[in-house]
Motif scaffolding. Structure first.
Motif, PDB file in Angstrom:
ATOM      1  N   GLU A 113       6.392  25.519  46.744  1.00 18.78           N
ATOM      2  CA  GLU A 113       5.336  25.877  47.694  1.00 18.78           C
ATOM      3  C   GLU A 113       5.507  25.137  49.020  1.00 18.78           C
ATOM      4  O   GLU A 113       5.314  25.716  50.083  1.00 18.78           O
ATOM      5  N   LEU A 114       5.882  23.845  48.956  1.00 18.15           N
ATOM      6  CA  LEU A 114       6.058  23.112  50.215  1.00 18.15           C
ATOM      7  C   LEU A 114       7.201  23.728  51.028  1.00 18.15           C
ATOM      8  O   LEU A 114       7.123  23.829  52.249  1.00 18.15           O
ATOM      9  N   GLU A 115       8.238  24.173  50.317  1.00 24.54           N
ATOM     10  CA  GLU A 115       9.380  24.759  51.044  1.00 24.54           C
ATOM     11  C   GLU A 115       8.954  26.011  51.808  1.00 24.54           C
ATOM     12  O   GLU A 115       9.300  26.204  52.968  1.00 24.54           O
ATOM     13  N   GLY A 116       8.166  26.855  51.140  1.00 27.95           N
ATOM     14  CA  GLY A 116       7.681  28.079  51.795  1.00 27.95           C
ATOM     15  C   GLY A 116       6.819  27.740  53.003  1.00 27.95           C
ATOM     16  O   GLY A 116       6.941  28.358  54.069  1.00 27.95           O
ATOM     17  N   ILE A 117       5.983  26.725  52.855  1.00 25.48           N
ATOM     18  CA  ILE A 117       5.061  26.369  53.951  1.00 25.48           C
ATOM     19  C   ILE A 117       5.819  25.785  55.149  1.00 25.48           C
ATOM     20  O   ILE A 117       5.647  26.226  56.283  1.00 25.48           O
ATOM     21  N   VAL A 118       6.686  24.802  54.891  1.00 22.97           N
ATOM     22  CA  VAL A 118       7.356  24.171  56.051  1.00 22.97           C
ATOM     23  C   VAL A 118       8.362  25.126  56.702  1.00 22.97           C
ATOM     24  O   VAL A 118       8.583  25.058  57.917  1.00 22.97           O
ATOM     25  N   MET A 119       8.941  26.021  55.896  1.00 23.54           N
ATOM     26  CA  MET A 119       9.860  26.988  56.502  1.00 23.54           C
ATOM     27  C   MET A 119       9.075  27.978  57.378  1.00 23.54           C
ATOM     28  O   MET A 119       9.578  28.430  58.413  1.00 23.54           O
ATOM     29  N   ASP A 120       7.851  28.291  56.981  1.00 26.71           N
ATOM     30  CA  ASP A 120       6.998  29.122  57.844  1.00 26.71           C
ATOM     31  C   ASP A 120       6.607  28.358  59.115  1.00 26.71           C
ATOM     32  O   ASP A 120       6.608  28.915  60.215  1.00 26.71           O
ATOM     33  N   TRP A 121       6.275  27.081  58.963  1.00 22.69           N
ATOM     34  CA  TRP A 121       5.947  26.260  60.156  1.00 22.69           C
ATOM     35  C   TRP A 121       7.112  26.293  61.147  1.00 22.69           C
ATOM     36  O   TRP A 121       6.915  26.478  62.338  1.00 22.69           O
ATOM     37  N   LEU A 122       8.306  26.101  60.596  1.00 23.35           N
ATOM     38  CA  LEU A 122       9.504  26.049  61.438  1.00 23.35           C
ATOM     39  C   LEU A 122       9.729  27.396  62.134  1.00 23.35           C
ATOM     40  O   LEU A 122      10.040  27.457  63.331  1.00 23.35           O
ATOM     41  N   ALA A 123       9.560  28.481  61.377  1.00 24.28           N
ATOM     42  CA  ALA A 123       9.751  29.824  61.944  1.00 24.28           C
ATOM     43  C   ALA A 123       8.759  30.056  63.088  1.00 24.28           C
ATOM     44  O   ALA A 123       9.120  30.594  64.145  1.00 24.28           O
ATOM     45  N   LYS A 124       7.515  29.610  62.885  1.00 19.84           N
ATOM     46  CA  LYS A 124       6.512  29.803  63.941  1.00 19.84           C
ATOM     47  C   LYS A 124       6.823  28.926  65.148  1.00 19.84           C
ATOM     48  O   LYS A 124       6.634  29.339  66.298  1.00 19.84           O
ATOM     49  N   ALA A 125       7.322  27.712  64.875  1.00 18.95           N
ATOM     50  CA  ALA A 125       7.650  26.804  65.987  1.00 18.95           C
ATOM     51  C   ALA A 125       8.749  27.399  66.863  1.00 18.95           C
ATOM     52  O   ALA A 125       8.836  27.093  68.056  1.00 18.95           O
ATOM     53  N   MET A 126       9.603  28.252  66.272  1.00 20.52           N
ATOM     54  CA  MET A 126      10.710  28.845  67.025  1.00 20.52           C
ATOM     55  C   MET A 126      10.397  30.258  67.466  1.00 20.52           C
ATOM     56  O   MET A 126      11.263  30.936  68.021  1.00 20.52           O
ATOM     57  N   ASP A 127       9.191  30.692  67.154  1.00 19.75           N
ATOM     58  CA  ASP A 127       8.793  32.056  67.483  1.00 19.75           C
ATOM     59  C   ASP A 127       9.773  33.087  66.907  1.00 19.75           C
ATOM     60  O   ASP A 127      10.212  34.011  67.582  1.00 19.75           O
ATOM     61  N   LEU A 128      10.121  32.893  65.646  1.00 27.52           N
ATOM     62  CA  LEU A 128      11.005  33.861  64.973  1.00 27.52           C
ATOM     63  C   LEU A 128      10.221  35.139  64.698  1.00 27.52           C
ATOM     64  O   LEU A 128       8.990  35.099  64.575  1.00 27.52           O
ATOM     65  N   PRO A 129      10.912  36.268  64.578  1.00 28.28           N
ATOM     66  CA  PRO A 129      10.206  37.514  64.249  1.00 28.28           C
ATOM     67  C   PRO A 129       9.408  37.356  62.948  1.00 28.28           C
ATOM     68  O   PRO A 129       9.821  36.631  62.043  1.00 28.28           O
ATOM     69  N   GLU A 130       8.282  38.066  62.899  1.00 27.56           N
ATOM     70  CA  GLU A 130       7.377  37.932  61.743  1.00 27.56           C
ATOM     71  C   GLU A 130       8.051  38.250  60.411  1.00 27.56           C
ATOM     72  O   GLU A 130       7.668  37.734  59.376  1.00 27.56           O
ATOM     73  N   PHE A 131       9.076  39.133  60.469  1.00 28.96           N
ATOM     74  CA  PHE A 131       9.678  39.527  59.178  1.00 28.96           C
ATOM     75  C   PHE A 131      10.379  38.361  58.480  1.00 28.96           C
ATOM     76  O   PHE A 131      10.715  38.453  57.309  1.00 28.96           O
ATOM     77  N   PHE A 132      10.610  37.267  59.205  1.00 32.22           N
ATOM     78  CA  PHE A 132      11.226  36.101  58.570  1.00 32.22           C
ATOM     79  C   PHE A 132      10.203  35.197  57.872  1.00 32.22           C
ATOM     80  O   PHE A 132      10.579  34.228  57.215  1.00 32.22           O
ATOM     81  N   LEU A 133       8.912  35.522  58.031  1.00 36.94           N
ATOM     82  CA  LEU A 133       7.883  34.695  57.393  1.00 36.94           C
ATOM     83  C   LEU A 133       7.705  35.095  55.939  1.00 36.94           C
ATOM     84  O   LEU A 133       7.944  36.251  55.556  1.00 36.94           O
ATOM     85  N   SER A 134       7.228  34.141  55.144  1.00 34.74           N
ATOM     86  CA  SER A 134       7.069  34.422  53.710  1.00 34.74           C
ATOM     87  C   SER A 134       5.939  35.410  53.434  1.00 34.74           C
ATOM     88  O   SER A 134       5.835  35.940  52.342  1.00 34.74           O
ATOM     89  N   THR A 135       5.105  35.651  54.460  1.00 33.06           N
ATOM     90  CA  THR A 135       3.990  36.578  54.268  1.00 33.06           C
ATOM     91  C   THR A 135       4.456  38.036  54.255  1.00 33.06           C
ATOM     92  O   THR A 135       3.718  38.923  53.831  1.00 33.06           O
ATOM     93  N   GLY A 136       5.672  38.301  54.743  1.00 33.93           N
ATOM     94  CA  GLY A 136       6.212  39.664  54.725  1.00 33.93           C
ATOM     95  C   GLY A 136       7.223  39.826  53.602  1.00 33.93           C
ATOM     96  O   GLY A 136       7.097  39.207  52.542  1.00 33.93           O
ATOM     97  N   ASN A 137       8.258  40.631  53.880  1.00 35.10           N
ATOM     98  CA  ASN A 137       9.287  40.856  52.852  1.00 35.10           C
ATOM     99  C   ASN A 137      10.374  39.783  52.860  1.00 35.10           C
ATOM    100  O   ASN A 137      11.212  39.743  51.985  1.00 35.10           O
ATOM    101  N   GLY A 138      10.355  38.943  53.907  1.00 36.46           N
ATOM    102  CA  GLY A 138      11.428  37.957  54.032  1.00 36.46           C
ATOM    103  C   GLY A 138      11.000  36.577  53.585  1.00 36.46           C
ATOM    104  O   GLY A 138      10.234  36.434  52.641  1.00 36.46           O
ATOM    105  N   GLY A 139      11.502  35.578  54.312  1.00 30.39           N
ATOM    106  CA  GLY A 139      11.111  34.207  53.997  1.00 30.39           C
ATOM    107  C   GLY A 139      12.236  33.237  54.296  1.00 30.39           C
ATOM    108  O   GLY A 139      13.366  33.632  54.586  1.00 30.39           O
ATOM    109  N   GLY A 140      11.886  31.962  54.221  1.00 34.06           N
ATOM    110  CA  GLY A 140      12.854  30.916  54.519  1.00 34.06           C
ATOM    111  C   GLY A 140      13.189  30.120  53.278  1.00 34.06           C
ATOM    112  O   GLY A 140      12.356  29.954  52.388  1.00 34.06           O
TER     113      GLY A 140
END
Ligand code: PLP
Length: 475
Positions: A113-140
Motif C-alpha cells: 500500500e505504501l508503494e502505491g501511495i508514494v508512487m502516486d505522490w511522485l506521479a502527481k509531483a511530476m504531473d504525469l498523465p492520469e493513466f499512470f496513477l493507481s486509480t486508473g488502469n495503470g500504476g507505479g
C-alpha cells in the motif's frame, strides 16, 4: 534478534557512517588499489567462531574503505550521480529491521500500500498523465534498476504483440514470432536496451540521432517502413530522456506520434534526467509522454533516495499481469482481486520494502527541498561552464549544461589529445571523470554528483583540469 546488541552495534555503525561522511572531502576519490587487493588482506576461509562486532568495525578502514570509490566525494564527477541521504539510510534500516518480503498484498499489506501511495505522490509531483496513477488502469512500481524496467516493459510488450498476432493466426508460436520482432532505440540509448533485447531474444535496430544526439520521429518512421517491407514486426521502442553520454533528449512528440500510428509500445528511459521533472521549469521536456505505455526513472540517481529505487509507471497494468501471471496455490490469497500484487509486475518474486525510502525522503525534504537540491546541481554545472568558458583552449560540446552534466574537450585537439587529457586526469586522481565517444568525437563528461558539492569544489575541480591540461599541452 538480540535487540540490545542491535542498539549498541547500530550506534557503532551509524557513528562510523557519520564519520565517513565527515571525512569524505579529505579522502582520495578513487582508491589506490589493484585487482585482487582484498584477497591479500582477508583470510581464505570464513571464521569458525563468532567474532565481536567491534573487531569487524575495527577492520573496516584497513580492508574495505581503502578499496572504496567515493561516489559522494565532491570531487566525483563520473557517470551520473547515485543518491544518498540520512532519511533514506534510516528507511533502509527500518526495511532491514522489518525484513518482510512484500510480493503480494497479504505478504505485507503496508509494503504494497505504501508503494502505491508514494508512487502516486511522485506521479502527481511530476504531473504525469492520469493513466499512470493507481486509480486508473495503470500504476507505479519500484523496480531495482532502469535496466530491469526496460526488460519488464519489453516482456510485457512482447506478450501484448504475441496475443494480438496469435488472434490472427492460432498456429503462431512465440519462437516464430521472435524471429520477426524488432526493438528500436537511438544510437545514443543506454547499453541496457541492447541487453534487454538480447535477453528477450529479439533483434534491435539503432536509429541514427541528429548531430545534437536527438532521435526524431522521421528517422524512426523510415526505419519502420523499411523493416515492415522485409516482413519484420516493429513492436517496441525505447525513447531516452537524458542519454548517458550527453544527456540529450529524444523528441518524444514526434517519436510518440509514430508509435501511436504504427501501434508500437513506447517505453521512456529517463534514468537520470527524469528526476528534474519535479521542477516545473523542466516538465516541458516530458511533453509527449502521453504516447508512452511505460515510463521509468531512477530516484536513486538524483532524488536523495539511496540505491535501489527505480520508479516505473505503467499505462495499463493488465499487459504486465498477463505477461507475468503465474498463480500457484501457495501464493494466492482472498484479496487478490481487490489489491495489487506486485509479484505480477516484476521479474523476481521477492521484493524489499523500498517504498519506505521514498516516503521518508518525501517527508524529510518535502517536494520543495527536492526541487532545491536538483536546481542546485544544475546551477553548479552552470558555474562549471562559466569557469571553463573563460579558457579559450576548451570548448563545450552540445547545448550545455544538460541538467547537471557538462561535456567538454580541448577545442583544437584531436581525439588522441583529448584521450591523453582524460588519462592524465585519471592518473592524477584528484578528481574522477569518465569520457565518451560521441559523433566521432572523444569528449570528457563532468557531472555534478555529490550532495556535498559546493562552488568551491567546482572551482577546485576546474583548477585540476586547468593544471593538468597546461602540463599536458606544454609537454
Ligand atoms: N538508462 C540510462 C539513460 C542511464 O544513464 C543508465 C545509467 O546511468 C541506465 C539506463 C542504467 O541504469 P540502471 O543502473 O538503473 O540499470
Amino acid at each position: 534478534m538480540d535487540s540490545d546488541a542491535l542498539v549498541s552495534c547500530g550506534a557503532m555503525m551509524l557513528g562510523f557512517v557519520a564519520d565517513y561522511w565527515r571525512s569524505l572531502e579529505a579522502r582520495p576519490v578513487v582508491p589506490n588499489v589493484k585487482p585482487g587487493y582484498l584477497r591479500q588482506l582477508l583470510p581464505t576461509e570464513a571464521p569458525e567462531q563468532p567474532e565481536p562486532f567491534q573487531s569487524i568495525v575495527d577492520d573496516l578502514e584497513s580492508t574495505i574503505m581503502v578499496g572504496v570509490t567515493h561516489w559522494h566525494s565532491p570531487r566525483f564527477h563520473a557517470y551520473f550521480p547515485t543518491a544518498a541521504s540520512y532519511p533514506a539510510i534510516c528507511a533502509d534500516i527500518l526495511s532491514g529491521g522489518i525484513a518482510c518480503i512484500g510480493f503480494s498484498w497479504i505478504a505485507s499489506p503496508a509494503c504494497t500500500e505504501l508503494e502505491g501511495i508514494v508512487m502516486d505522490w511522485l506521479a502527481k509531483a511530476m504531473d504525469l498523465p492520469e493513466f499512470f496513477l493507481s486509480t486508473g488502469n495503470g500504476g507505479g512500481i519500484i523496480q531495482g534498476t532502469a535496466s530491469e524496467a526496460t526488460i519488464v516493459a519489453l516482456l510485457a510488450a512482447r506478450s501484448r504483440i504475441f496475443t494480438e498476432k496469435k488472434a490472427e493466426d492460432s498456429t503462431l508460436t512465440l519462437g516464430r514470432l521472435l524471429d520477426q520482432l524488432v526493438v528500436y532505440c537511438s544510437d545514443q540509448a543506454h547499453s541496457s536496451v541492447d541487453k534487454g533485447a538480447l535477453i528477450v531474444g529479439c533483434q534491435i535496430r539503432k536509429i541514427s540521432s541528429g548531430p545534437d544526439c536527438v532521435m526524431r520521429g522521421e528517422q524512426l518512421e523510415a526505419a519502420i517502413a523499411e523493416d515492415r517491407k522485409k516482413g519484420l514486426i516493429p513492436f517496441f521502442i525505447v525513447a531516452t530522456l537524458g542519454t548517458t553520454a550527453t544527456c540529450a533528449f529524444d523528441d518524444l512528440m514526434s517519436v510518440g506520434r509514430v508509435c501511436e500510428k504504427e501501434h508500437i509500445w513506447m517505453h521512456i528511459d529517463a534514468a537520470y534526467a527524469g528526476n528534474a521533472f519535479i521542477c516545473p521549469e523542466y516538465r516541458h521536456l516530458l511533453n509527449g509522454i502521453e504516447y508512452a505505455e511505460s515510463f521509468n526513472f531512477n530516484p536513486h540517481k538524483w532524488m536523495l533516495v539511496n540505491f535501489d529505487c527505480s520508479a516505473m509507471y505503467l499505462k495499463d497494468r493488465k499487459h504486465f499481469i498477463d505477461a507475468f501471471n503465474v498463480d500457484p496455490l501457495y501464493l494466492q490469497h482472498e484479496y487478490q482481486s481487490s489489491a495489487p500484487d506486485y509479484r505480477h509486475w516484476q521479474i523476481p518474486l521477492g521484493r524489499r520494502f523500498r517504498s519506505l525510502k521514498l516516503w521518508f525522503v518525501f517527508r524529510s525534504f518535502g517536494l520543495d527541498g527536492l526541487r532545491k537540491y536538483i536546481r542546485k546541481h544544475i546551477q553548479l554545472a552552470e558555474y562549471f561552464i562559466s569557469l571553463i568558458s573563460k579558457d579559450a583552449r576548451f570548448e563545450i560540446i552540445f547545448p550545455a549544461p544538460q541538467l547537471g552534466l557538462v561535456c567538454f574537450r580541448l577545442k583544437d585537439g584531436s581525439n588522441e589529445l583529448n584521450k591523453s587529457l582524460f588519462d592524465a586526469l585519471n592518473n592524477d586522481k584528484r578528481i574522477y571523470l569518465v569520457s565518451a565517444n560521441v559523433k566521432e568525437k572523444y569528449i570528457l563528461r563532468f557531472a555534478v554528483c555529490s550532495s556535498l558539492t559546493e562552488e568551491k569544489h567546482i572551482e577546485s575541480s576546474w583548477n585540476v583540469i586547468d593544471e593538468v591540461a597546461t602540463k599536458l599541452l606544454s609537454s
